[in-house]
Design a protein around this motif. Structure first.
Motif, short mmCIF file in Angstrom:
data_model
loop_
_atom_site.label_atom_id
_atom_site.label_comp_id
_atom_site.label_asym_id
_atom_site.label_seq_id
_atom_site.Cartn_x
_atom_site.Cartn_y
_atom_site.Cartn_z
N ILE A 1 -4.13 -10.17 3.88
CA ILE A 1 -3.13 -9.11 3.75
C ILE A 1 -1.87 -9.45 4.52
O ILE A 1 -1.93 -9.86 5.68
CB ILE A 1 -3.71 -7.73 4.18
CG1 ILE A 1 -2.78 -6.60 3.75
CG2 ILE A 1 -4.00 -7.66 5.66
CD1 ILE A 1 -2.81 -6.32 2.27
N ALA B 1 -5.55 -2.97 -3.26
CA ALA B 1 -5.45 -4.37 -2.83
C ALA B 1 -6.49 -5.21 -3.56
O ALA B 1 -6.21 -6.33 -4.02
CB ALA B 1 -5.63 -4.47 -1.32
N ARG B 2 -7.70 -4.67 -3.66
CA ARG B 2 -8.78 -5.40 -4.35
C ARG B 2 -8.42 -5.63 -5.82
O ARG B 2 -8.74 -6.68 -6.39
CB ARG B 2 -10.07 -4.58 -4.23
CG ARG B 2 -11.32 -5.34 -4.64
CD ARG B 2 -11.76 -6.30 -3.55
NE ARG B 2 -12.28 -7.52 -4.15
CZ ARG B 2 -12.68 -8.58 -3.47
NH1 ARG B 2 -12.58 -8.59 -2.15
NH2 ARG B 2 -13.14 -9.65 -4.07
N SER C 1 -3.94 1.55 -1.14
CA SER C 1 -5.31 1.69 -0.63
C SER C 1 -5.99 0.32 -0.66
O SER C 1 -5.49 -0.62 -1.29
CB SER C 1 -6.10 2.66 -1.52
OG SER C 1 -6.29 2.11 -2.82
N GLY C 2 -7.15 0.27 -0.01
CA GLY C 2 -7.94 -0.95 -0.09
C GLY C 2 -8.35 -1.27 -1.52
O GLY C 2 -8.37 -2.44 -1.92
N CYS D 1 -6.93 -2.52 3.91
CA CYS D 1 -6.78 -3.55 2.89
C CYS D 1 -7.45 -4.86 3.29
O CYS D 1 -8.10 -5.52 2.47
CB CYS D 1 -5.29 -3.79 2.60
SG CYS D 1 -4.48 -2.43 1.73
N VAL E 1 0.56 -1.17 -3.68
CA VAL E 1 -0.74 -1.10 -2.99
C VAL E 1 -0.73 0.08 -2.01
O VAL E 1 0.00 0.06 -1.02
CB VAL E 1 -1.06 -2.42 -2.27
CG1 VAL E 1 -2.31 -2.28 -1.42
CG2 VAL E 1 -1.21 -3.54 -3.28
#
Length: 344
Positions: A61, A310-311, A306-307, A338, A304
């Motif tokens: 990240i 990001a995924r 949230s995690g 993230c 982006v």
């Protein structure tokens, strides 16, 4: 972990003009980085090393360029837990950017519009700030983002990029060539096949000289727009590979407004960032991955929050992920969220 819940500073900052809030935040980061007060926003870096373009990134990240145009807050940003921080865009000469007001929040859409226009203090001041930073000594990876002055004719843009490459090369872990901001007149014309081929050919030739001079090869990435057709993405992908470029960053802000139609400030000119650009940037990432094959480095950026977001960038084909507008809306905890979502 950060000592201050983000809801309070956010409510204060969001009550101010967006550019004033930005300046106050960056001023505080610059002043208090590398002091005990940094614990107010700092977080332990998630360890998730990954090798890309010959660089070992501590985690996947990163901070996108644009937040810290002058490289004043590298250590303050690094303390948030980023594996890599990208600063700039820097231009050879200082310039004020576009007239104010030039930043607008669209909170209903978790979005921003900006038409800053590469406002920065110029190459010499930028390099002086970069040289003071300790982030690289602490294991962080530093990207330096370069552009052209607004007053430089587009036909002479190569000269500006070469001047910036000369200046930043000794201090960068990688260099990003920004040809995709919508806020410098005609800049996006450099994404067209002939102009891009000429620019990248000149940069690659200069890098050969700089590599011999400094005894190190610094990877070059190119940052592109989300407002491209699949055919344009395909041509860009081929041009990157033909010129020996090391990676691509997808994407910059969008000039599209469909996702924010009817909202206050939606019709302001400039680049739209945040949640509305998420799907557009993912589409470009998917197209790039298909065109470039499985091993060409791609950094995904855009929307982006949230995690899971990001995924989704990784699922679309990115190797690393950057955030910017999400940090403003969600706060420092987003970095760790993230990094954990991308780990493994």
């Amino acid at each position: 972990m950060s000592l201050i819940p983000y809801a309070l500073p956010r409510s204060i900052l969001f009550s101010l003009d967006p550019e004033l809030a930005h300046e106050l935040t960056m001023g505080a980061l610059a002043r208090f980085q590398n002091t005990p007060l940094a614990c107010a926003w700092g977080a332990k870096r998630v360890e998730d090393p990954v090798e890309l373009a010959g660089i070992t990134f501590p985690n996947r990240i990163g901070m996108a360029a644009g937040l810290d145009k002058n490289g004043r807050c590298i250590d303050g940003l690094g303390a948030l837990g980023f594996g890599f921080v990208e600063v700039g865009t820097v231009t050879p000469k200082a310039q004020p950017g576009n007239p104010k007001p030039r930043m607008f929040r669209l909170p209903e859409a978790n979005a921003l519009i900006n038409r800053l226009g590469f406002n920065n203090d110029g190459l010499d001041a930028f390099v002086a700030n970069v040289r003071k930073a300790r982030f690289r000594e602490q294991g962080g990876i530093l990207g330096l983002n370069i552009g052209k002055n607004a007053t430089t004719p587009i036909d002479n843009a190569v000269d500006d990029y070469l001047a910036c490459l000369n200046g930043v090369y000794p201090w960068a872990d990688y260099v990003t060539v920004n040809i995709s901001s919508p806020n410098t007149k005609n800049l996006r014309e450099l994404q067209s096949d002939e102009a891009l081929d000429r620019l990248l050919g000149a940069l690659q030739a200069r890098r050969v000289t700089l590599q011999a001079e400094h005894h190190r090869q610094v990877p070059i990435f190119v940052k592109i727009a989300p407002d491209l057709s699949e055919a344009q993405v395909s041509v860009i992908a081929a041009t990157l590979q033909n010129n020996g470029i090391d990676g691509v960053i997808a994407t910059n802000t969008t000039i599209g407004r469909d996702a924010v139609k009817g909202l206050q400030h939606a019709e302001e000119t400039g680049g739209l960032s945040g949640a509305p650009v998420f799907e557009a940037s993912n589409m470009v990432i998917r197209q790039l991955r298909a065109a470039l094959g499985p091993r060409f480095p791609i950094i995904g950026v855009g929307g982006v929050m949230s995690g899971a977001d990001a995924r989704a960038k990784l699922d679309a084909g990115a190797d690393l992920v950057q955030i910017y507008t999400g940090l403003i809306y969600k706060g420092p905890a987003l970095v760790t969220e993230c990094a954990k979502a991308l780990k493994g």
